[in-house]
Design a protein around this motif. Structure first.
Motif, PDB file in Angstrom:
ATOM      1  N   ILE A  90      50.478  52.081  35.672  1.00 10.79           N
ATOM      2  CA  ILE A  90      51.677  51.237  35.696  1.00 10.79           C
ATOM      3  C   ILE A  90      52.450  51.522  36.981  1.00 10.79           C
ATOM      4  N   THR A  91      53.269  50.565  37.394  1.00  6.18           N
ATOM      5  CA  THR A  91      54.105  50.808  38.569  1.00  6.18           C
ATOM      6  C   THR A  91      55.404  51.511  38.189  1.00  6.18           C
ATOM      7  N   GLY A  92      55.865  51.287  36.960  1.00  6.38           N
ATOM      8  CA  GLY A  92      57.188  51.766  36.585  1.00  6.38           C
ATOM      9  C   GLY A  92      58.259  50.926  37.264  1.00  6.38           C
ATOM     10  N   ALA A  93      59.488  51.363  37.175  1.00  5.14           N
ATOM     11  CA  ALA A  93      60.594  50.654  37.823  1.00  5.14           C
ATOM     12  C   ALA A  93      60.429  50.726  39.332  1.00  5.14           C
ATOM     13  N   VAL A 101      66.281  56.549  40.735  1.00  4.47           N
ATOM     14  CA  VAL A 101      65.115  56.611  39.854  1.00  4.47           C
ATOM     15  C   VAL A 101      65.447  57.386  38.585  1.00  4.47           C
ATOM     16  N   SER A 102      65.066  56.820  37.464  1.00  2.00           N
ATOM     17  CA  SER A 102      65.245  57.482  36.177  1.00  2.00           C
ATOM     18  C   SER A 102      64.186  58.567  36.003  1.00  2.00           C
ATOM     19  N   THR A 103      64.625  59.772  35.647  1.00  2.38           N
ATOM     20  CA  THR A 103      63.686  60.861  35.404  1.00  2.38           C
ATOM     21  C   THR A 103      62.716  60.494  34.301  1.00  2.38           C
ATOM     22  N   GLU A 104      63.200  59.850  33.274  1.00  7.41           N
ATOM     23  CA  GLU A 104      62.346  59.437  32.155  1.00  7.41           C
ATOM     24  C   GLU A 104      61.261  58.470  32.618  1.00  7.41           C
ATOM     25  N   ASN A 105      61.631  57.513  33.461  1.00  8.72           N
ATOM     26  CA  ASN A 105      60.642  56.558  33.953  1.00  8.72           C
ATOM     27  C   ASN A 105      59.615  57.228  34.857  1.00  8.72           C
ATOM     28  N   LEU A 106      60.087  58.128  35.707  1.00  6.25           N
ATOM     29  CA  LEU A 106      59.170  58.849  36.584  1.00  6.25           C
ATOM     30  C   LEU A 106      58.143  59.631  35.771  1.00  6.25           C
ATOM     31  N   GLN A 107      58.609  60.296  34.729  1.00  6.51           N
ATOM     32  CA  GLN A 107      57.687  61.068  33.891  1.00  6.51           C
ATOM     33  C   GLN A 107      56.696  60.168  33.169  1.00  6.51           C
TER      34      GLN A 107
END
Length: 247
Positions: A90-93, A101-107
């Motif tokens: 996935i690319t994520g945000a 950048v959201s830490t949750e999204n990065l993880q």
């Protein structure tokens, strides 16, 4: 004879995009294929009439125990594993500065893009070692080589995939197993279609050919990398960038 006749191949992310096209290409060339994706419904819609050659498994690739169970299921049905192609990602945000950048999204991005590839490789390698043969292909990205502004999570996770490829290529170089990566620039996939237009333009403008790659171009290169003919390259990241990367 096809390159993949009687070979057993696992493709992750097989329900869409690059994974879907690669899986169909490998099936058409005579392989037995384990099709892994979290979207089991989509797998059943896209793969029909080849039950003899297909094992469809819906699973969460970020859960190691589910990956281990799925790999065991493939071995129990087909008897071995010759090839692993990791396409799930996935690319994520995107279109964000690093401090946004959201830490949750990065993880989440790391779990899907990097950890799932680690889990699948870890699970299949003992089976490949037992047969003194194997091909592993991790789908990376040009973003993992150069870094795309606005895509910290994606770029860093794909850089990690490239790093893992280099390590694994060296570790298994004398075993008949090759481990390589493929680094596409922008390929026209549903994943790219869902990204902001400004982000896609930023990436496409960097490509000397001034176009996106096609799924067929990516699938053809992937098939060569995991074929028996590609036998003296390992730990390498293949370019698929329309001239953007020349190293």
């Amino acid at each position: 004879m096809s390159s993949f006749s009687n070979q057993v191949v696992i493709v992750t992310g097989a329900a869409s995009g690059l994974g879907l096209v690669i899986a169909h290409k490998i099936l058409n060339e005579g392989a037995y294929v384990g099709l892994f994706d979290i979207n089991e419904k989509a797998l059943r819609e896209h793969f029909v009439d080849h039950e003899k050659y297909e094992e469809l498994i819906g699973l969460d690739l970020t859960v190691e125990s589910e990956v281990e169970a799925a790999v065991t299921r493939i071995v129990e049905r087909f008897g071995k594993i010759d090839v692993l192609i990791n396409c799930a990602g996935i690319t994520g945000a995107t279109n964000l500065k690093s401090h946004e950048v959201s830490t949750e999204n990065l993880q989440k991005v790391f779990n899907i893009n990097f950890m799932s590839s680690f889990y699948t490789a870890k699970a299949v390698l003992p089976h490949m070692l037992a047969n003194n043969y194997g091909r592993i292909l991790h789908i990376a990205s040009i973003a993992g080589k150069e870094g795309n502004a606005g895509m910290l999570a994606y770029s860093a996770s794909k850089a990690a995939v490239i790093g893992m490829t280099k390590v694994q290529g060296k570790e298994y170089a004398e075993t008949g197993i090759t481990v390589n990566a493929l680094a596409p620039a922008v390929i026209q996939t549903p994943l790219v279609d869902a990204m902001p237009e400004t982000q896609v333009k930023y990436m496409t403008d960097k490509i000397p050919m001034k176009r996106t790659g096609t799924l067929e171009e990516a699938a053809n290169m992937a098939a060569f990398i995991v074929s028996p003919e590609c036998s003296f390259t390992t730990g390498f990241t293949f370019d698929l960038s329309g001239g953007r990367a020349t190293y």
